[in-house]
Design an enzyme around this catalytic site. Structure first.
Site, PDB file in Angstrom:
ATOM      1  N   GLN A 170      68.524  17.871  69.313  1.00 28.76           N
ATOM      2  CA  GLN A 170      69.814  17.713  69.718  1.00 28.76           C
ATOM      3  C   GLN A 170      69.877  16.075  70.234  1.00 28.76           C
ATOM      4  O   GLN A 170      70.933  15.434  70.033  1.00 28.76           O
ATOM      5  CB  GLN A 170      70.036  18.475  70.993  1.00 28.76           C
ATOM      6  CG  GLN A 170      70.248  19.845  70.719  1.00 28.76           C
ATOM      7  CD  GLN A 170      70.413  20.574  71.593  1.00 28.76           C
ATOM      8  OE1 GLN A 170      70.473  20.238  72.947  1.00 28.76           O
ATOM      9  NE2 GLN A 170      70.516  22.063  71.711  1.00 28.76           N
ATOM     10  N   ASP A 316      62.591  27.791  69.918  1.00 26.21           N
ATOM     11  CA  ASP A 316      63.601  29.081  70.121  1.00 26.21           C
ATOM     12  C   ASP A 316      62.865  30.285  69.811  1.00 26.21           C
ATOM     13  O   ASP A 316      63.399  31.235  70.208  1.00 26.21           O
ATOM     14  CB  ASP A 316      64.755  29.090  69.342  1.00 26.21           C
ATOM     15  CG  ASP A 316      65.728  27.787  69.625  1.00 26.21           C
ATOM     16  OD1 ASP A 316      65.710  27.415  70.749  1.00 26.21           O
ATOM     17  OD2 ASP A 316      66.309  27.376  68.970  1.00 26.21           O
ATOM     18  N   LYS A 343      65.728  25.196  78.687  1.00 25.39           N
ATOM     19  CA  LYS A 343      66.914  25.803  77.740  1.00 25.39           C
ATOM     20  C   LYS A 343      67.961  26.447  78.588  1.00 25.39           C
ATOM     21  O   LYS A 343      68.188  26.478  79.842  1.00 25.39           O
ATOM     22  CB  LYS A 343      65.786  26.990  77.026  1.00 25.39           C
ATOM     23  CG  LYS A 343      64.958  26.154  75.876  1.00 25.39           C
ATOM     24  CD  LYS A 343      65.866  25.582  74.763  1.00 25.39           C
ATOM     25  CE  LYS A 343      64.732  24.903  73.886  1.00 25.39           C
ATOM     26  NZ  LYS A 343      65.904  24.844  72.780  1.00 25.39           N
ATOM     27  N   ARG A 347      62.873  29.543  80.514  1.00 27.47           N
ATOM     28  CA  ARG A 347      62.349  30.689  79.316  1.00 27.47           C
ATOM     29  C   ARG A 347      61.017  31.078  79.759  1.00 27.47           C
ATOM     30  O   ARG A 347      60.475  32.067  79.347  1.00 27.47           O
ATOM     31  CB  ARG A 347      62.559  30.379  78.084  1.00 27.47           C
ATOM     32  CG  ARG A 347      64.170  30.645  77.585  1.00 27.47           C
ATOM     33  CD  ARG A 347      64.164  30.327  76.083  1.00 27.47           C
ATOM     34  NE  ARG A 347      65.691  30.695  75.740  1.00 27.47           N
ATOM     35  CZ  ARG A 347      66.103  30.182  74.744  1.00 27.47           C
ATOM     36  NH1 ARG A 347      65.695  29.414  73.619  1.00 27.47           N
ATOM     37  NH2 ARG A 347      67.633  30.353  74.363  1.00 27.47           N
ATOM     38  N   ARG A 389      68.480  34.730  73.636  1.00 22.11           N
ATOM     39  CA  ARG A 389      67.186  35.257  73.219  1.00 22.11           C
ATOM     40  C   ARG A 389      66.149  36.132  74.035  1.00 22.11           C
ATOM     41  O   ARG A 389      65.532  36.793  73.772  1.00 22.11           O
ATOM     42  CB  ARG A 389      66.377  33.846  73.087  1.00 22.11           C
ATOM     43  CG  ARG A 389      67.327  32.775  72.203  1.00 22.11           C
ATOM     44  CD  ARG A 389      66.536  32.402  70.953  1.00 22.11           C
ATOM     45  NE  ARG A 389      67.351  31.133  70.461  1.00 22.11           N
ATOM     46  CZ  ARG A 389      67.857  31.480  69.228  1.00 22.11           C
ATOM     47  NH1 ARG A 389      67.915  32.512  68.670  1.00 22.11           N
ATOM     48  NH2 ARG A 389      68.638  30.363  68.765  1.00 22.11           N
TER      49      ARG A 389
END
Length: 429
Positions: A170, A316, A343, A347, A389
């Site tokens: 990104q 991811d 994220k 996570r 996710r």
């Protein structure tokens, strides 16, 4: 959908799935089609909430975008003819939309404001804004631009040579998109190579980009040409069914049209290292984005070490890899993954806390986690944290758990996989 209770009673899994289009490529197809002059068409577009946020932002900039199922037509008069938006450009839950648009808007002729949901408001933007300000961008926002909302006053930019402090597609993409409008040659050095969809799509739209030994460079002022983009299936979405097929008893799943970009196939490397019973047929290696068919069967798995330059290629997929590791023999150690903390949620904490509720023997570390395999998973009520996710990890866990798994917010999965629960039903036997 309100809270959902999943009680599949350890089914066998058989069948064929074509996962939705790649989220990263879908975002970029809209962005590049809006930069280029003329008519760009897209097939296989992901109709997830995040990608629809990208479409909404560019419509507010005056770009004509028509949707027909997963086909998209973009008619643009080029970046120089974007209109100053009346409303805030709302990016929803999409970090990709937010960060990449900062690069695009920085060198434009317009003033705009970007804002997202509560999750986006917690995600760090300074890592993008620092290099953009070095190029001459005028960006202000909360805590000196560290967090949204952000105001961007388009201004002339100068190219920079920049060494990436962390592997982030990104951030890299935001600089490259700003570099389209900058004077001079933009040069980016990567210590660990991140996903390269932006570089590939720049070439697809006619730009000359040089990638060599971890360095990306190209000259500003290049004009992009409208074209057709064929979006492959998202390997990050496929990963959930690859893991399901490897874990569930007497199972065999075939996944079609899966994107096999080498910067994204870390999940394949991990499955191979763990001893997964898997076959891959590459369908289109020479395409802008290579694709293939993957068959996965019930497997006897071994724990592995996951760290270093492998991490950016599967960042991811770590939540679902952690679930997979609970069913492997031995211990799996994940390191160098501190990026997980920034994220959609933290996570590391979320994965460890939720898998513990299921009975997993797992512990968090500063930059990853340690998973001791051989766990017999039980049913539990799980939080998704509004993170797609984490929600999908919980749903796949329900396929190999002894009791029902409840998810508090299954709707968050629509961000990247609107038909997820339908596809689970297709393969349950």
């Amino acid at each position: 959908m309100a809270e959902v209770r999943l009680n599949y009673k350890k089914p066998t899994l058989h069948g064929n799935i074509t996962v939705p289009g790649d989220k990263s490529i879908s975002h970029r197809s809209i962005m590049f089609g809006s930069i280029a002059e003329g008519r760009t068409t897209v097939s296989g577009f992901l109709l997830g909430d995040d990608c629809l946020s990208t479409i909404d932002c560019f419509r507010k900039l005056g770009v004509e975008i028509e949707l027909d199922g997963t086909n998209v037509e973009i008619n643009s008069n080029g970046m120089g003819n974007w209109k100053e938006p009346i409303d805030v450009l709302y990016t929803g839950n999409s970090g990709t939309t937010t960060r990449l648009m900062l690069g695009l808007l920085a060198g434009s002729k317009i003033h705009s404001i970007l804002n997202g949901d509560a999750s986006i408001g917690k995600r760090p933007m300074k890592r993008v804004i620092t290099p953009l300000r070095e190029m001459g961008a005028q960006i202000t926002g909360r805590m000196d631009g560290q967090y949204t909302p952000l105001a961007i006053k388009g201004s002339p930019l100068s190219a920079i040579e920049y060494t990436m402090p962390v592997a982030s597609a990104q951030v890299k993409s935001a600089i490259l998109l700003a570099g389209l409008q900058a004077e001079g040659n933009t040069i980016i050095h990567e210590k660990d190579v991140s996903r390269d969809h932006t570089e590939r799509m720049l070439r697809q739209f006619g730009a000359e980009v040089i990638v060599e030994d971890g360095t990306v460079s190209y000259k500003g002022g290049q004009t992009l040409q409208a074209t057709h983009v064929d979006v492959p299936g998202d390997i990050s979405s496929a990963a959930f069914f690859l893991v399901a097929g490897a874990m569930a008893e007497d199972s065999e799943i075939t996944l079609h049209n899966v994107g096999l970009n080498p910067t994204r196939t870390g999940i394949i490397d991990v499955l191979t290292a763990m001893g997964a019973n898997m076959e891959i047929i590459v369908d289109n290696e020479e395409a802008a984005e290579p694709t293939g068919t993957i068959m996965i069967r019930t497997s006897d798995l071994e724990g592995v070490q996951i760290n270093g330059d492998l991490i950016p290629r599967l960042i991811d997929e770590i939540p679902i890899i952690a679930l997979l590791a609970t069913k492997a023999n031995g211990t799996t150690v994940i390191r160098d993954a501190a990026e997980l903390k920034v994220k959609e949620t933290d996570r590391i904490t979320a994965v460890v806390d939720e898998l513990k509720k299921l009975g997993a023997n797992i512990e968090a570390t500063d930059d990853g986690m340690i998973i001791h395999g051989g766990s017999e998973l039980q049913g539990a009520s799980l939080k998704t944290y509004g993170d797609h996710r984490i929600g999908m990890m919980g749903a796949i866990a329900s396929l190999v758990s002894n009791g029902a798994v409840e998810l508090d917010d299954p709707d968050c999965i629509a961000v990247s996989y609107p038909t997820f629960f339908e596809d689970i039903q297709k393969i349950i036997k």
